[in-house]
Design an enzyme around this catalytic site. Structure first.
Site, PDB file in Angstrom:
ATOM      1  CG  LEU A  18      -1.903   1.162   1.332  1.00 42.09           C
ATOM      2  CD1 LEU A  18      -3.177   0.738   2.047  1.00 42.09           C
ATOM      3  CD2 LEU A  18      -1.301   2.364   2.051  1.00 42.09           C
ATOM      4  CB  THR A  69      18.150   2.057   0.038  1.00 41.48           C
ATOM      5  OG1 THR A  69      17.616   0.892   0.667  1.00 41.48           O
ATOM      6  CG2 THR A  69      17.328   2.374  -1.189  1.00 41.48           C
ATOM      7  CG  ASP A 108       7.411   0.822   1.956  1.00 42.76           C
ATOM      8  OD1 ASP A 108       8.104  -0.100   1.484  1.00 42.76           O
ATOM      9  OD2 ASP A 108       6.784   0.724   3.038  1.00 42.76           O
TER      10      ASP A 108
HETATM   11  O1  RIB Z   1       7.780  -0.630   5.162  1.00 42.15           O
HETATM   12  C1  RIB Z   1       6.951  -0.194   6.205  1.00 42.15           C
HETATM   13  C2  RIB Z   1       5.779  -1.100   6.332  1.00 42.15           C
HETATM   14  O2  RIB Z   1       6.237  -2.372   6.691  1.00 42.15           O
HETATM   15  C3  RIB Z   1       4.798  -0.696   7.417  1.00 42.15           C
HETATM   16  O3  RIB Z   1       3.795   0.178   6.961  1.00 42.15           O
HETATM   17  C4  RIB Z   1       4.270  -2.037   7.909  1.00 42.15           C
HETATM   18  O4  RIB Z   1       2.955  -2.284   7.561  1.00 42.15           O
HETATM   19  C5  RIB Z   1       5.211  -3.090   7.320  1.00 42.15           C
HETATM   20  O5  RIB Z   1       4.615  -3.819   6.353  1.00 42.15           O
END
Ligand code: RIB
Length: 318
Positions: free
Chosen positions: A42, A221, A254
């Site tokens: 997400l 990274t 992310d």
């Molecule tokens: O990379 C961070 C994410 O890792 C968090 O939002 C948590 O849900 C884990 O999946």
């Protein structure tokens, strides 16, 4: 504009501010608790969309996680491939964040994220083909099938082996277009011992990954240090991180990944290798800035900046 399909996890993050990470046998009072929207999948879809890419997400939530789907939809992400499974709870985490550097420790319950089957993935990819890209992390089931099926369809595949497990090195990484890993994941792929690396040592790791996967763009990274990039046909490049005071590092990787995918997609549109290389490096500087901004804010998905903010911050550094 080419499209990105992201097959990935959606989590409810229960985040606790604690004085130090919990030790075995200890009972510890947290200063504060917050419930955040998260999941590597997400978060990366949000970052892709905020970086300006046409993004669709495929994954599964439980009844308790339908708000995650609504959140993605508000972000402009295509959610017709996000299913609801009423028989399992959504993926969720218990995240401890310590004051020192905003570091975290994550306990993960996969829930519906491991209900993805090859049939689910096949149907999610129905509408995608050559010119489109698949982004996939290692936080759901059916990862191997996702990669292999996308390759069969002629899609570009970008893999983020996070969280790392022993199956990741066995995936066909020599056939994918790009690999985005942190240093622990890169060491895991090479079967090396975990230890913090200097940028010079990280360059060696990237060079070794380059020998194993010569046709793949490799990004490793290094947290607050920066990122090493190896584009096929070029020597590895080091891009320095932007220094900030971190509040919560959750989701920084992310954020970087989503913006790095934008850099890759822009680079792949170029016909000359030199131009593609220059576009990739410029885009990765943007991605480093996006990640730096995200760590100054609490939470994961909600901490990801929009392209415009990153652009303004980049102008301020000029
Ligand atoms: O990379 C961070 C994410 O890792 C968090 O939002 C948590 O849900 C884990 O999946």
């Amino acid at each position: 504009m080419p499209r990105v399909l992201n097959i990935g996890s959606l989590n409810i993050d229960y985040v606790y501010q604690v004085p130090h990470f919990l030790r075995g046998g200890e009972t510890l009072a947290a200063y504060r608790r917050a419930i955040h929207i998260g999941g590597k999948g997400l978060n990366q879809s949000v970052a892709l969309a905020r970086a300006g890419l046409r993004t669709s997400h495929a994954g599964i939530v439980g009844q308790d996680g339908t708000f995650l789907k609504v959140f993605l939809e508000h972000e402009g992400v295509g959610v017709s491939r996000v299913a609801v499974d009423p028989n399992e709870s959504s993926g969720h985490t218990f995240i401890q964040v310590v004051p020192e550097g905003g570091e975290n420790a994550i306990l993960y319950y996969p829930g519906t994220n491991v209900r993805l089957t090859p049939e689910f993935v096949k149907s999610a990819m129905d509408d995608f083909g050559k010119g489109d890209a698949l982004l996939v992390q290692n936080e759901t089931s059916a990862v191997r099938y996702s990669i292999e099926h996308a390759l069969e369809k002629g899609m570009r595949v970008i893999f983020n082996p996070s969280p790392f497990d022993s199956q990741a090195p066995l995936l066909p990484l020599n056939r994918i277009s790009a690999l985005i890993a942190n240093e622990t994941e890169a060491e895991g792929l090479l079967g090396l011992e975990k230890k913090e690396k200097t940028p010079e040592e990280a360059m060696d790791i990237v060079a070794e990954l380059g020998r194993r996967y010569p046709e793949t763009v490799i990004l490793v990274t290094l947290g607050s240090q920066g990122v090493v990039c190896r584009m096929p046909g070029f020597e590895p490049d080091f891009i320095k991180a932007y220094p900030v005071h971190p509040a919560d590092t959750t989701g920084a990787g992310d954020t970087f990944t989503g913006f790095a995918v934008r850099a890759l997609m822009d680079a792949w549109e170029k016909t000359s290798a030199d131009e593609a290389h220059a576009v990739l490096l410029e885009g990765l500087r943007f991605a480093a800035m996006a990640a730096a901004i995200s760590v100054t804010r609490p939470g994961a998905a909600e901490s990801i900046p929009f392209w415009k903010e990153v652009d303004e911050a980049m102008r301020d550094t000029d």
